[in-house]
Design an enzyme around this catalytic site. Structure first.
Site, PDB file in Angstrom:
ATOM      1  N   TYR A 115     -15.447 -15.735 -21.812  1.00 51.93           N
ATOM      2  CA  TYR A 115     -15.016 -17.069 -22.264  1.00 51.93           C
ATOM      3  C   TYR A 115     -14.302 -17.830 -21.159  1.00 51.93           C
ATOM      4  O   TYR A 115     -14.760 -18.888 -20.700  1.00 51.93           O
ATOM      5  CB  TYR A 115     -14.135 -16.900 -23.500  1.00 51.93           C
ATOM      6  CG  TYR A 115     -13.149 -18.001 -23.783  1.00 51.93           C
ATOM      7  CD1 TYR A 115     -13.570 -19.278 -24.155  1.00 51.93           C
ATOM      8  CD2 TYR A 115     -11.785 -17.747 -23.734  1.00 51.93           C
ATOM      9  CE1 TYR A 115     -12.642 -20.268 -24.437  1.00 51.93           C
ATOM     10  CE2 TYR A 115     -10.862 -18.726 -24.024  1.00 51.93           C
ATOM     11  CZ  TYR A 115     -11.285 -19.994 -24.377  1.00 51.93           C
ATOM     12  OH  TYR A 115     -10.367 -20.966 -24.658  1.00 51.93           O
ATOM     13  N   TYR A 123      -5.822  -8.691 -24.271  1.00 49.12           N
ATOM     14  CA  TYR A 123      -6.134  -9.012 -22.877  1.00 49.12           C
ATOM     15  C   TYR A 123      -7.270  -8.110 -22.378  1.00 49.12           C
ATOM     16  O   TYR A 123      -7.197  -6.885 -22.478  1.00 49.12           O
ATOM     17  CB  TYR A 123      -4.884  -8.812 -22.024  1.00 49.12           C
ATOM     18  CG  TYR A 123      -4.834  -9.701 -20.809  1.00 49.12           C
ATOM     19  CD1 TYR A 123      -5.617  -9.443 -19.691  1.00 49.12           C
ATOM     20  CD2 TYR A 123      -4.011 -10.820 -20.773  1.00 49.12           C
ATOM     21  CE1 TYR A 123      -5.581 -10.265 -18.580  1.00 49.12           C
ATOM     22  CE2 TYR A 123      -3.961 -11.646 -19.662  1.00 49.12           C
ATOM     23  CZ  TYR A 123      -4.744 -11.361 -18.577  1.00 49.12           C
ATOM     24  OH  TYR A 123      -4.706 -12.178 -17.479  1.00 49.12           O
TER      25      TYR A 123
END
Length: 380
Positions: free
Chosen positions: A326, A278
């Site tokens: 992304y 993350y």
């Protein structure tokens, strides 16, 4: 019984103008098609972020009556937690095919904003609200400031996380920053300051998007459309709801979740070929790498230097471009698993890590509050 991930997919990403349920439907139908299964095969659902009763609403929307559900709300780590719960349910015979799914329309709906401190009704708010922190960035900024102070790292070193993420995104046509060109450490430092020492370039994206994965027994998965990814181990740790209750800002729960996952899998950090963690903020990555045991506390800034985590480096990290370049639909942990599976299948195109056999996905939720690690293996 070994449990495996048999199907994965994303919904549309970016600025979609599509509802949460619409994005969920896209991800679910694509993941089931990827696995070669139908909605009628699904008897388990794990989801969050839809509504107060997320799994109930999702099941009703899909027109199914599952024998097992989970709607744990733990932020970005929930989906790695769901993998553990789903694997246990399948092993126990409570269900046979589980959908883990999530989507958010936060960018199209303009529902994401920088808020104040933690909710006013929580006890810690009286200690934090007077300082007018931005939620959640000011809390991560405190961890970053502490990291710089304790270990003598530089801002340029931390910026490498964002620089590498952009290079991976340039290889991923689905990435929000695809085609936007590379960035440098100087660009990261020169971006508008949000909460010292973190600039806008240190922060994850705000996008629509989501994904879904399908889990079933390995025995069944071997007869399906795609090569499965085996669930080898998992672990989790929940540490704090706010910074007021954190004993040490530089020791997140990944120290414990990672250890538990590696012990279950019988693996070491050196066995991992591709790492998806993350990256809500650049500092999150450094703290997570140290917690998972890839390097010692205080060493991550040096560990990632020299292009090591960029394409072609010897430590492939966040190979789809991550939450920084992304996609980041508010809770990003499910898309870590989607990319990990694709890497193990050899489906990642220009960003493919050659010979990837073991992948790690690690989710972080809240303000370094909840942590969950999953280790996956390729079926050869």
């Amino acid at each position: 019984m070994t449990v495996a991930i048999a199907g994965v997919a994303e919904s549309d990403l970016g600025v979609t103008g599509t509802s949460i349920l619409g994005l969920q439907a896209q991800a679910i139908t694509r993941a089931l098609d990827d696995a070669g299964l139908a909605l009628a095969d699904v008897d388990g659902i794990a989801t969050t972020g839809v509504s107060r009763f997320s799994a109930t609403q999702m099941a009703d929307y899909l027109g199914i009556q599952p024998s097992w559900t989970d709607s744990t709300f733990a932020g970005g780590s929930a989906f790695e937690m769901f993998v553990a719960r789903a694997a246990q349910a399948i092993e126990a015979g409570q269900c046979h095919t589980v959908l883990i799914t999530f989507a958010s329309d936060q960018r199209s709906a303009r529902s994401r904003s920088l808020g104040g401190a933690v909710e006013a009704h929580t006890p810690e708010a009286i200690f934090e609200s007077p300082y007018a922190p931005l939620y959640p960035i000011s809390y991560y900024a405190m961890a970053a400031q502490r990291y710089l102070h304790r270990y003598g790292a530089s801002r340029e070193q931390i910026a490498e996380v964002a620089v590498a993420a952009r290079e991976w995104a340039l290889l991923n046509p689905k990435a929000f920053r695809y085609g936007k060109g590379p960035i440098s450490a100087a660009d990261v430092l020169a971006a508008p300051m949000i909460s010292t020492p973190l600039t806008t370039a240190d922060c994850c994206l705000v996008t629509d998007g989501g994904g879904a994965i399908v889990l079933t027994s390995l025995e069944r998965a071997l007869d399906l459309r795609k090569r499965p990814a085996l669930v080898l181990g998992y672990g989790e740790s929940t540490t704090n709801s706010s910074m007021t209750t954190a004993d040490d800002l530089l020791r997140p729960g990944s120290f414990d979740s990672g250890r538990r996952a590696f012990e279950m899998a019988g693996l070491e950090p050196s066995d991992v070929d591709v790492v998806e963690v993350y990256d809500s903020f650049t500092i999150t990555v450094l703290l997570t790498l140290e917690g998972l045991g890839f390097c010692a506390p205080g060493e991550a800034a040096g560990f990632i230097a020299g292009g090591r985590i960029r394409p072609g480096g010897d430590f492939p990290l966040n190979t789809n471009g991550g939450g920084l370049s992304y996609c980041h639909p508010g809770q990003y942990g499910l898309l870590l698993l989607v990319e990990a599976v694709r890497q193990l299948r050899g489906e990642s195109g220009d960003r493919q890590v050659p010979g990837a056999e073991i992948a790690l996905a690690h989710g972080t939720g809240g303000i370094l509050s909840s942590h969950a690690t999953v280790l996956l293996g390729a079926d050869r």
